[in-house]
Design a protein around this motif. Structure first.
Motif: not given
Length: 89
Positions: A26-30, A35-37, A74-77
């Motif tokens: 969750x820290x990295x997702x921020x 849009x990616x989040x 792209x977000x997962x990469x």
């Protein structure tokens, strides 16, 4: 903690480790774009939302399913790269 809960030690250890990993994620997702989040939150049920298919996300955001797929990839990469960099330090 194990004595208080009266549970198998492995179960408690797994629960703690999963909670720790979820917080790291969750820290990295921020760090992702808005849009990616949003796509990852909807796709994997992060936070309070339920898991959705790419088609459902596309309808909700008014974009194509293939664009949802590209955003997700792209977000997962980015997350994978960030975790790999963190692991090398």
């Amino acid at each position: 903690m194990i004595d208080i809960l009266g549970t198998d030690p492995e179960v408690v250890a797994d629960m703690v480790e999963n909670a720790f990993e979820k917080n790291r994620l969750l820290e990295k997702v921020h760090k992702l774009s808005r849009r990616e989040k949003k796509v990852l939150e909807m796709r994997f049920g992060l936070g309070t939302s339920a898991r959705k298919t790419q088609r459902e996300i596309a309808r909700a955001l008014g974009i194509s399913r293939s664009y949802v797929s590209r955003i997700e990839k792209r977000a997962l990469n980015k997350l994978t790269k960030d975790f790999n960099v963190e692991g090398c330090q």
